[in-house]
Scaffold this active site. Structure first.
Site, PDB file in Angstrom:
ATOM      1  CE1 TYR A 149      -4.438  -2.524   4.466  1.00  0.00           C
ATOM      2  CE2 TYR A 149      -3.353  -0.433   4.000  1.00  0.00           C
ATOM      3  CZ  TYR A 149      -3.988  -1.579   3.566  1.00  0.00           C
ATOM      4  OH  TYR A 149      -4.172  -1.778   2.223  1.00  0.00           O
ATOM      5  CB  SER A 156      -0.919   0.015   1.224  1.00  0.00           C
ATOM      6  OG  SER A 156      -1.606   1.261   1.324  1.00  0.00           O
TER       7      SER A 156
END
Length: 412
Positions: free
Chosen positions: A320, A307
């Site tokens: 995350y 990401s």
């Protein structure tokens, strides 16, 4: 006084005071004395002259005037001979040929430059020759047009992933579904890994098989929790049972994001474990099976998903980001461990993309703020990411290995 050791000196050959210099020249007179050249230097000069005479004969009279006399008719004159004329002459050469004759036939030959020197008594001597060769890289080679070759062969260009088997985890929704459709459009046969509701996966597989027509099944759906090593192994077994033992591509696209976006101080151990179980552990288990089962020999690809939040480091993404940073590091290590196998491992790191996982827990105002933070002034689409994955899976990306490709429109 005559200088002793005259045997070690050589006269210049000029005329001094109206008479030729004899075997001994008085010191201080015009012409003087000079050291004799070493024997190896004299021999080298003689060899150069022999080569020059041989080259002049080989190129068929280059350096001769129309009246039959040698040279260009002037002291130190220069005469250029085009490659076309030299090539015509080279065809008349003996079979043994020579270096200049071979160069005359070369497509890179451009011209020769022939120089002459006027000697005493009006005679002329061919002094030197320089061979001018065009740099092959100055103009790129002309290749035949690919489309014309295919047309002449009476066929069409094969898709870049024709016949290759690809496993896509999380391939039934979000970015994974777009990646599945894109790889199928490139000719790959797809094993769609999913979890939960089977309807999206079944619908996607049915559409891909319908598009394939009578060529046989192009996709199958397999339910598998990527955080469970037994189910991941079963996913790979199902892929080999459906399309054969040769697996070429693995795309680990399954991911999880906590919609509560808790700060690190507010993150519960269970939330942390769940994020790591899917994102980090799940990617690890898929990469482990891929490293064991992918066929060696080139053209095999492993693509993981990270990401761009690893670079932007937004608040609320602590767990995350930690999982995706682990994925990036593991992918780079895996690429080095697979050295010599022909298998590449790369990671794709999308920015904000319009998927259910992105919209979960965000207000419309927050979505507008995120869109404005991107230089493109919009949220990305799955179709912006899938072609990058398709490229990394193709032969054209064979020199890209151990890299993280951020696909975010300039978001970071």
């Amino acid at each position: 006084m005559v200088r002793a050791g005259a045997a070690f000196y050589r006269r210049r050959g000029r005329e001094v005071g109206g008479r030729a210099v004899g075997g001994a020249c008085p010191e201080g007179e015009a012409g003087g004395w000079r050291h004799a050249r070493p024997r190896w230097r004299v021999k080298a000069r003689q060899r150069r002259r022999v080569k020059a005479r041989r080259g002049r004969r080989e190129i068929g009279g280059v350096g001769r005037r129309e009246d039959g006399r040698r040279g260009s008719g002037s002291v130190g004159g220069v005469r250029a001979v085009t490659a076309a004329a030299a090539a015509d002459r080279s065809r008349q050469l003996p079979a043994r040929g020579g270096r200049l004759a071979a160069r005359a036939r070369s497509p890179h030959a451009r011209q020769w430059t022939v120089r002459t020197t006027r000697l005493p008594g009006g005679r002329q001597r061919w002094r030197s020759s320089s061979f001018a060769c065009r740099d092959p890289m100055s103009s790129p080679p002309q290749y035949a047009d690919v489309s014309s070759l295919l047309a002449a062969a009476g066929g069409h260009q094969l898709p870049p992933l024709d016949g290759r088997v690809a496993i896509v985890t999380g391939g039934a929704g979000g970015i994974g579904a777009e990646v599945t459709a894109h790889l199928a459009s490139l000719g790959a046969r797809i094993v769609v890994g999913y979890i939960g509701d089977s309807a999206p996966a079944d619908q996607l597989v049915a559409s891909l098989n319908a598009a394939a027509g009578s060529s046989g099944p192009r996709a199958v759906a397999v339910c598998a929790d990527v955080s469970d090593p037994v189910q991941v192994e079963r996913l790979f077994d199902a892929a080999q049972a459906a399309f054969g033992r040769d697996l070429q591509i693995v795309v680990a696209a399954a991911g999880f994001q906590d919609a509560a976006y808790p700060a690190i101080a507010d993150t519960e151990p269970e939330q942390w474990d769940r994020a790591f179980g899917v994102n980090a552990r799940g990617t690890f288990l898929c990469c482990r099976q891929a490293a064991r089962r992918l066929v060696r020999g080139g053209g095999r690809r492993i693509v993981t998903f990270s990401s761009s939040n690893v670079a932007s480091l937004r608040p609320g993404y602590g767990a995350y980001v930690a999982t995706k940073a682990a994925v990036e590091a593991m992918t780079k290590v895996l690429a080095k461990e697979l050295a010599g196998t022909g298998i590449t491992a790369n990671s794709v790191a999308p920015g904000p993309v319009a998927t259910p996982m992105f919209y979960a827990g965000k207000s419309e105002e927050r979505v507008r703020v995120v869109a404005n933070e991107c230089p493109m002034k919009r949220i990305g689409e799955p179709a912006d990411v899938a072609p990058v994955v398709g490229f990394l899976c193709s032969d054209a990306a064979g020199w890209i290995n151990g890299q993280v490709i951020r696909v975010n429109g300039g978001y970071v």
